[in-house]
Motif scaffolding. Structure first.
Motif, PDB file in Angstrom:
ATOM      1  N   TYR A  41       0.806  -1.226   0.000  1.00 31.72           N
ATOM      2  CA  TYR A  41       0.000   0.000   0.000  1.00 31.72           C
ATOM      3  C   TYR A  41       0.838   1.274   0.000  1.00 31.72           C
ATOM      4  O   TYR A  41       0.370   2.311  -0.458  1.00 31.72           O
ATOM      5  CB  TYR A  41      -1.019  -0.026   1.148  1.00 31.72           C
ATOM      6  CG  TYR A  41      -2.073  -1.080   0.886  1.00 31.72           C
ATOM      7  CD1 TYR A  41      -3.090  -0.843  -0.026  1.00 31.72           C
ATOM      8  CD2 TYR A  41      -2.004  -2.339   1.488  1.00 31.72           C
ATOM      9  CE1 TYR A  41      -4.029  -1.828  -0.310  1.00 31.72           C
ATOM     10  CE2 TYR A  41      -2.941  -3.319   1.210  1.00 31.72           C
ATOM     11  CZ  TYR A  41      -3.944  -3.056   0.310  1.00 31.72           C
ATOM     12  OH  TYR A  41      -4.881  -4.029   0.013  1.00 31.72           O
ATOM     13  N   GLY A  83      -8.623   0.660   8.356  1.00 31.31           N
ATOM     14  CA  GLY A  83      -8.079   0.236   7.060  1.00 31.31           C
ATOM     15  C   GLY A  83      -8.735   1.072   5.976  1.00 31.31           C
ATOM     16  O   GLY A  83      -9.219   0.564   4.968  1.00 31.31           O
ATOM     17  N   GLY A  85      -7.750   2.994   3.722  1.00 32.92           N
ATOM     18  CA  GLY A  85      -7.190   2.990   2.368  1.00 32.92           C
ATOM     19  C   GLY A  85      -7.250   4.370   1.740  1.00 32.92           C
ATOM     20  O   GLY A  85      -6.838   5.377   2.334  1.00 32.92           O
ATOM     21  N   GLN A  88     -12.300   4.967   0.414  1.00 37.22           N
ATOM     22  CA  GLN A  88     -13.444   4.526  -0.398  1.00 37.22           C
ATOM     23  C   GLN A  88     -14.716   4.394   0.436  1.00 37.22           C
ATOM     24  O   GLN A  88     -15.782   4.774  -0.019  1.00 37.22           O
ATOM     25  CB  GLN A  88     -13.141   3.182  -1.078  1.00 37.22           C
ATOM     26  CG  GLN A  88     -11.954   3.212  -2.020  1.00 37.22           C
ATOM     27  CD  GLN A  88     -10.705   2.644  -1.353  1.00 37.22           C
ATOM     28  OE1 GLN A  88     -10.332   3.064  -0.267  1.00 37.22           O
ATOM     29  NE2 GLN A  88     -10.061   1.716  -2.018  1.00 37.22           N
ATOM     30  N   ILE A  89     -14.617   3.826   1.647  1.00 34.90           N
ATOM     31  CA  ILE A  89     -15.808   3.727   2.507  1.00 34.90           C
ATOM     32  C   ILE A  89     -16.005   5.057   3.232  1.00 34.90           C
ATOM     33  O   ILE A  89     -17.112   5.567   3.365  1.00 34.90           O
ATOM     34  CB  ILE A  89     -15.647   2.576   3.533  1.00 34.90           C
ATOM     35  CG1 ILE A  89     -15.627   1.229   2.804  1.00 34.90           C
ATOM     36  CG2 ILE A  89     -16.766   2.603   4.571  1.00 34.90           C
ATOM     37  CD1 ILE A  89     -15.472   0.022   3.714  1.00 34.90           C
ATOM     38  N   ASP A 107      -5.521   3.693   9.564  1.00 32.84           N
ATOM     39  CA  ASP A 107      -4.866   2.789   8.605  1.00 32.84           C
ATOM     40  C   ASP A 107      -3.441   2.545   9.080  1.00 32.84           C
ATOM     41  O   ASP A 107      -2.820   3.398   9.734  1.00 32.84           O
ATOM     42  CB  ASP A 107      -4.861   3.409   7.202  1.00 32.84           C
ATOM     43  CG  ASP A 107      -4.672   2.354   6.108  1.00 32.84           C
ATOM     44  OD1 ASP A 107      -5.649   2.052   5.403  1.00 32.84           O
ATOM     45  OD2 ASP A 107      -3.547   1.816   5.970  1.00 32.84           O
ATOM     46  N   LEU A 108      -2.938   1.367   8.705  1.00 34.83           N
ATOM     47  CA  LEU A 108      -1.556   1.014   9.023  1.00 34.83           C
ATOM     48  C   LEU A 108      -0.572   1.886   8.236  1.00 34.83           C
ATOM     49  O   LEU A 108       0.520   2.194   8.703  1.00 34.83           O
ATOM     50  CB  LEU A 108      -1.361  -0.459   8.630  1.00 34.83           C
ATOM     51  CG  LEU A 108      -0.070  -1.149   8.945  1.00 34.83           C
ATOM     52  CD1 LEU A 108       0.096  -1.298  10.456  1.00 34.83           C
ATOM     53  CD2 LEU A 108      -0.049  -2.549   8.309  1.00 34.83           C
ATOM     54  N   ALA A 130      -2.868   3.417  12.685  1.00 35.45           N
ATOM     55  CA  ALA A 130      -3.133   2.348  13.664  1.00 35.45           C
ATOM     56  C   ALA A 130      -3.221   0.996  12.981  1.00 35.45           C
ATOM     57  O   ALA A 130      -3.568   0.901  11.805  1.00 35.45           O
ATOM     58  CB  ALA A 130      -4.452   2.617  14.397  1.00 35.45           C
ATOM     59  N   ASP A 131      -2.912  -0.023  13.776  1.00 38.14           N
ATOM     60  CA  ASP A 131      -3.016  -1.407  13.331  1.00 38.14           C
ATOM     61  C   ASP A 131      -4.325  -1.980  13.873  1.00 38.14           C
ATOM     62  O   ASP A 131      -4.638  -1.763  15.049  1.00 38.14           O
ATOM     63  CB  ASP A 131      -1.808  -2.163  13.921  1.00 38.14           C
ATOM     64  CG  ASP A 131      -1.706  -3.576  13.397  1.00 38.14           C
ATOM     65  OD1 ASP A 131      -2.751  -4.235  13.258  1.00 38.14           O
ATOM     66  OD2 ASP A 131      -0.577  -4.015  13.146  1.00 38.14           O
ATOM     67  N   VAL A 132      -5.050  -2.707  13.046  1.00 35.61           N
ATOM     68  CA  VAL A 132      -6.344  -3.249  13.486  1.00 35.61           C
ATOM     69  C   VAL A 132      -6.195  -4.196  14.686  1.00 35.61           C
ATOM     70  O   VAL A 132      -7.139  -4.387  15.447  1.00 35.61           O
ATOM     71  CB  VAL A 132      -7.083  -3.929  12.300  1.00 35.61           C
ATOM     72  CG1 VAL A 132      -6.375  -5.176  11.810  1.00 35.61           C
ATOM     73  CG2 VAL A 132      -8.525  -4.269  12.652  1.00 35.61           C
ATOM     74  N   GLY A 148     -13.256  -2.580   5.728  1.00 35.13           N
ATOM     75  CA  GLY A 148     -13.418  -3.111   4.380  1.00 35.13           C
ATOM     76  C   GLY A 148     -12.131  -3.609   3.776  1.00 35.13           C
ATOM     77  O   GLY A 148     -11.199  -2.829   3.581  1.00 35.13           O
ATOM     78  N   TRP A 149     -12.066  -4.918   3.514  1.00 33.67           N
ATOM     79  CA  TRP A 149     -10.952  -5.560   2.816  1.00 33.67           C
ATOM     80  C   TRP A 149      -9.646  -5.371   3.567  1.00 33.67           C
ATOM     81  O   TRP A 149      -8.628  -5.022   2.986  1.00 33.67           O
ATOM     82  CB  TRP A 149     -10.835  -5.033   1.376  1.00 33.67           C
ATOM     83  CG  TRP A 149     -12.162  -4.781   0.727  1.00 33.67           C
ATOM     84  CD1 TRP A 149     -12.652  -3.570   0.347  1.00 33.67           C
ATOM     85  CD2 TRP A 149     -13.185  -5.744   0.377  1.00 33.67           C
ATOM     86  NE1 TRP A 149     -13.925  -3.723  -0.202  1.00 33.67           N
ATOM     87  CE2 TRP A 149     -14.273  -5.035  -0.198  1.00 33.67           C
ATOM     88  CE3 TRP A 149     -13.305  -7.123   0.512  1.00 33.67           C
ATOM     89  CZ2 TRP A 149     -15.432  -5.642  -0.638  1.00 33.67           C
ATOM     90  CZ3 TRP A 149     -14.470  -7.735   0.069  1.00 33.67           C
ATOM     91  CH2 TRP A 149     -15.504  -7.004  -0.501  1.00 33.67           C
TER      92      TRP A 149
HETATM   93  C1  LIG Z   1      -7.847  -2.913   0.169  1.00 33.91           C
HETATM   94  S1  LIG Z   1      -7.503  -1.542   1.163  1.00 33.91           S
HETATM   95  C2  LIG Z   1      -9.129  -1.199   1.761  1.00 33.91           C
HETATM   96  C3  LIG Z   1      -9.568   0.211   1.545  1.00 33.91           C
HETATM   97  C4  LIG Z   1     -11.013   0.495   1.919  1.00 33.91           C
HETATM   98  N1  LIG Z   1     -11.285   0.123   3.295  1.00 33.91           N
HETATM   99  C5  LIG Z   1     -12.017  -0.151   1.010  1.00 33.91           C
HETATM  100  O1  LIG Z   1     -13.008  -0.657   1.511  1.00 33.91           O
HETATM  101  O2  LIG Z   1     -11.854  -0.178  -0.190  1.00 33.91           O
HETATM  102  C6  LIG Z   1      -6.743  -2.234   2.598  1.00 33.91           C
HETATM  103  C7  LIG Z   1      -6.218  -1.177   3.553  1.00 33.91           C
HETATM  104  O3  LIG Z   1      -5.967  -1.835   4.801  1.00 33.91           O
HETATM  105  C8  LIG Z   1      -4.770  -1.328   5.332  1.00 33.91           C
HETATM  106  N2  LIG Z   1      -4.220  -2.341   6.250  1.00 33.91           N
HETATM  107  C9  LIG Z   1      -3.579  -3.498   5.951  1.00 33.91           C
HETATM  108  N3  LIG Z   1      -3.254  -4.155   7.068  1.00 33.91           N
HETATM  109  C10 LIG Z   1      -3.692  -3.399   8.103  1.00 33.91           C
HETATM  110  C11 LIG Z   1      -3.638  -3.526   9.523  1.00 33.91           C
HETATM  111  N4  LIG Z   1      -3.052  -4.584  10.106  1.00 33.91           N
HETATM  112  N5  LIG Z   1      -4.173  -2.548  10.275  1.00 33.91           N
HETATM  113  C12 LIG Z   1      -4.756  -1.466   9.704  1.00 33.91           C
HETATM  114  N6  LIG Z   1      -4.832  -1.277   8.376  1.00 33.91           N
HETATM  115  C13 LIG Z   1      -4.307  -2.229   7.583  1.00 33.91           C
HETATM  116  C14 LIG Z   1      -3.883  -1.068   4.125  1.00 33.91           C
HETATM  117  O4  LIG Z   1      -2.853  -0.146   4.414  1.00 33.91           O
HETATM  118  C15 LIG Z   1      -4.911  -0.555   3.115  1.00 33.91           C
HETATM  119  O5  LIG Z   1      -5.003   0.842   3.131  1.00 33.91           O
END
Ligand SMILES: C[S@@+](CC[C@H](N)C(=O)[O-])C[C@H]1O[C@@H](n2cnc3c(N)ncnc32)[C@H](O)[C@@H]1O
Length: 256
Positions: A41, A83, A85, A88-89, A107-108, A130-132, A148-149
């Motif tokens: 990312y 997350g 991204g 988008q949401i 977001d990470l 932040a990390d989820v 989301g995703w």
């Molecule tokens: C596919 S994008 C999703 C974007 C948006 N939420 C959507 O629905 O389209 C995934 C996002 O999750 C973030 N991500 C990945 N691992 C993560 C974690 N452990 N904690 C927080 N965010 C994370 C990535 O940096 C990226 O921005």
């Protein structure tokens, strides 16, 4: 609380999907999955994420799902999008949420947070790195969490699910979107270097984490018919022992 009827298990992962899927996330640890996500990312893939979500119709269709009141964002006063991204949401949340609602995006990836802020040009949301699996928020801080995703970037979903449940107030809602173990899901996993989830197994992980599935959604009638577009569910934070009993009953039905 009305639970979704039991999710019928199917053998997982299907051999063909398993063959196509990007496998490293399932076998790696959390540190490895964080490094892979940051690399994806922070790099060129992250830069085209917003564009890819529009071309794949995910972003507009998700907007329709939130807009047509199916999920019902206006119920909530404190919303976390984890997350986020390219936002988008988040963009849809900002349009649909009540004017007095607080909206936090986390977001990470610092670079994705910057991209979302620049794209949405909003002062209304706060942006937090932040990390989820380690959210920097107090217990019960939010009425709603959207994710989301993101959990497909974890080797095991439960540390992330437990953390999202912790920051939800009792009875609060999680809108969870995840890549499914279908052929299209497995192909996506190669592009975004993530894993996929089996619907029945993810539901069981949510239930072990104190999150009960109450509704499932599809992006459109065509997605519903073809069973594509990923797992999209509302899961409610469960605290009461009687609801936990309902979950156990549903799990027994699944294992019959
Ligand atoms: C596919 S994008 C999703 C974007 C948006 N939420 C959507 O629905 O389209 C995934 C996002 O999750 C973030 N991500 C990945 N691992 C993560 C974690 N452990 N904690 C927080 N965010 C994370 C990535 O940096 C990226 O921005």
């Amino acid at each position: 609380m009305t639970l979704l009827p039991p999710t019928r298990p199917r053998p997982s992962p299907q051999p063909f999907q398993r063959f196509i899927e990007f496998k490293d996330i399932r076998s790696g640890d959390l540190g490895f999955s964080r490094r892979v996500s940051r690399k994806v990312y922070d790099g060129p893939a992250g830069a085209v994420l917003a564009f890819a979500s529009v071309v794949s119709l995910h972003e507009p269709l998700l907007g329709a799902l939130l807009r047509r009141g199916t999920f019902g964002v206006s119920r909530f006063g404190r919303i976390l999008d984890i997350g986020s991204g390219a936002g988008q949401i988040l963009g849809h949340l900002l349009k649909e949420a009540r004017p007095d609602a607080t909206v936090v995006a986390a977001d990470l990836s610092h670079r994705m947070l910057r991209r979302a802020r620049n794209r949405l040009k909003t002062k209304r949301a706060s942006f937090v790195a932040a990390d989820v699996t380690r959210l920097p928020f107090a217990d019960g801080s939010f009425d709603c969490v959207t994710c989301g995703w993101v959990i497909e970037h974890l080797p095991d979903p439960e540390p992330g699910l437990r953390e999202m449940r912790r920051v939800l107030r009792p009875g609060g809602s999680l809108l969870l979107l995840a890549t499914e173990d279908t052929v299209t899901g497995a192909l996506n996993s190669r592009t975004w270097k993530c894993r996929t989830y089996n619907r029945a197994e993810l539901r069981a992980s949510c239930e072990r984490s104190g999150l009960a599935w109450t509704r499932q959604f599809y992006l459109s009638p065509v997605h519903r018919l073809l069973k594509i577009g990923g797992i999209i569910v509302e899961a409610v934070r469960v605290d009461e022992p009687e609801a936990q009993g309902e979950i156990e009953e549903a799990q027994q039905l699944i294992s019959l």
